[in-house]
Design a protein around this motif. Sequence first.
Motif, PDB file in Angstrom:
ATOM      1  N   SER A 189      49.238  28.078 -27.653  1.00 46.77           N
ATOM      2  CA  SER A 189      48.340  26.929 -27.679  1.00 46.77           C
ATOM      3  C   SER A 189      48.023  26.417 -26.274  1.00 46.77           C
ATOM      4  N   TYR A 220      43.907  21.156 -26.320  1.00 47.45           N
ATOM      5  CA  TYR A 220      44.313  19.831 -26.802  1.00 47.45           C
ATOM      6  C   TYR A 220      43.275  18.782 -26.421  1.00 47.45           C
ATOM      7  N   ILE A 260      40.459  19.050 -28.767  1.00 48.77           N
ATOM      8  CA  ILE A 260      40.752  18.479 -30.089  1.00 48.77           C
ATOM      9  C   ILE A 260      40.622  16.961 -30.078  1.00 48.77           C
ATOM     10  N   PHE A 261      41.180  16.337 -29.037  1.00 56.22           N
ATOM     11  CA  PHE A 261      41.301  14.880 -29.076  1.00 56.22           C
ATOM     12  C   PHE A 261      40.168  14.129 -28.395  1.00 56.22           C
ATOM     13  N   LEU A 294      40.574  16.063 -38.713  1.00 52.55           N
ATOM     14  CA  LEU A 294      41.972  15.642 -38.882  1.00 52.55           C
ATOM     15  C   LEU A 294      42.055  14.371 -39.730  1.00 52.55           C
ATOM     16  N   LEU A 350      45.558  23.654 -32.737  1.00 53.71           N
ATOM     17  CA  LEU A 350      45.351  22.880 -33.975  1.00 53.71           C
ATOM     18  C   LEU A 350      46.597  22.970 -34.868  1.00 53.71           C
ATOM     19  N   VAL A 406      49.243  20.656 -33.663  1.00 61.62           N
ATOM     20  CA  VAL A 406      48.970  19.265 -34.035  1.00 61.62           C
ATOM     21  C   VAL A 406      49.416  19.025 -35.482  1.00 61.62           C
TER      22      VAL A 406
END
Lengths: 300, 372
Positions: free
Chosen positions: A52, A67, A70-71, A80, A270, A273
């Motif tokens: 990751s 990351y 994603i965020f 999510l 992912l 997470v």
Amino acid sequence: MSVANRGRQVLESGAEYVREHRRARLGLLVGIPASVLVAFFILPLLTMAWMSFLADMPPAPLTLEHYIRIFTGDTYITVLWRTAVLTVQSTIIVVVLGYVLAYSIARFTKRATIVLLLIILPFWTNYIVRMYALINIFQSGGVLDTVMILVGLANEPSGIMYSHTAVLIGLAYVWLPLATFPFYASLTNMDGDLIDASKDLGAGPIKTFLRVTLPMTKNGVIAGIVLVAIPAFGSFITPALLGGTNVLMVGMVIEQQFAASFNWPFGSALGMVVTVGVVLLIGVGSWLGAGGKLAGGGDE
Amino acid sequence: MSVLTISDLRKEFGDLVAVDDVNFAVDDGEFVSILGPSGSGKSTILRMIAGFETPTAGTIEIEGENVTAAPPFDREVNMVFQSLALFPHLTVAENIGYGLVESGVPEDERRERIAEMLEVVELSGYQDRNIDQLSGGEQQRVALARAIVNEPKIVLFDEPLASLDRKLRQHMQFELQRIQEETGITFLYVTHDQEVAMAVSDRMLVLNDGEMEQLDSVETIYDKPASKFVAQFIGDINLVPASIVEANGTDVTVDSRGNRIHVSDAAGRCVDAVSLEEGADVSVGIRPTGITLGDPDREDVFSVRGEIQNRGYAGDETVYTIDTEYGSFTANTEDRSYDIGDDVTVWWPADEVYLFAPETETASVSDGGGEP
């Protein structure tokens, strides 16, 4: 004297033999499953964690970009969040329905085994087959629409297929049997005299449920929640078949990254997470089970 | 005044009649035991009084109020369960305060009453303990406190002492009596253990197969059993088949294979409805404690030869099993001088004799047995 010494020697070496061999037996007993766990669970997990942080398929330099992706963007936060909402909603439905079901089997059913068998029966039917059954019911012009229009409850097709509701019903349907069992087990483990005692001391049925039955079956409820919430959070077949692209859940996105986009590092991120989220869930669950109090335990 | 009145109470489970038209009343402040073998319906009666079972017929009144149909939480009775049924997820104080919370007693008063109650059951300072930290005896006390703290009209006991060892049970019996006297609450105690029932109660209700055999003081039930069942259930009894050879009113002479005994107050010695006519068959009953071993030291006794089969110690007394021509006899005596295999004369005087209907007939059931 020498006889006594010899006797003691024999005894001591015998004791040592047993001690050593018990250790060896214990080693085997724990060692085999432990090495299976390490090889097929711990190592893949570590590999996923490592991957990751890779910029691309290995070999590649380390990075935090996945990351960040994603965020920061809306896309994955939305996915999510939707996944979390669907998980919570389906868990609530399953817990309420499953508890009522388990309670009525535990308290009012004479042939509990047969009823439990009927509940678990769908589990032996292939998952995909069950999903296609639901599709048949939900789809435009399907069983649901036909019946609703026939009975006069609706004038036009419900359009429930490929919606949030369809996925929610699908998830609840699939996981309901799984949650019923821990509820049933905790309810039958409970001493029925406790309910009588509560009523004898002046508590009505609802108070008795809140002050005795629910706290006494707390661990079963938590087990049921964890059993449902974890697979629901990671599910990808149900939303894919019942929700299509309208109801993207995180499991579907991960599956796409691995199977279609071949972006394993992003899929891994992912996955991390989700894993961290689930571990947190279990942590909270076992904390509640160990010491925390569920509603109704106090003095009200 | 009766705190509890049971009228024609009946409970059927399918074809089985568990409780068969039972009538009795319990006075305020009494300690009454319901005694019977397992399956005699005693727990069913208790559960109907508590409200866990609905009677098939009959009424239950508590202080004159008909509660037959009331749910358990609307009755001013509290139960001490056989399993104790303490709430394992609550502390000692929360267990005892459970009923007080339901009846809306404010927290301060609650705390006070719980502390008082813990003092009564000699568990002061145990408020915050968990149930699984308590010994069996301590749990019994908490269960008792949890029932009494609500100041119910009646406390019902479903054999809670059965699981305790003998010594602790005896201690708890005294405690029960003390607490009952201190609180003045009516206790209704169900048990199959005659020893417990005789030790604790003012009156006993003997139950057989769902029917009442006798309701009386402990002494009366032992000395004047109302039926053969009661005589055999409350303490042991030896039986000898006999017939009446001379009858002069209630002054009769009984003969059994040549052994004769003269009973002057036969009417008072009759347990069943016994015919006192000349020639009538009877069973002569004798308590193990009424038997003496050795040569009779007076005239007009019933005596029979036998051989000691077995002997066992029961505290101060020795229990002998003696093989006689009438079968096996049991004798309790302080005399320890006999050994297994010894030949011995077994005898008893007329004033230790009970008269029953003969063995071959089925013992007639006493007519309700309800005493005023």
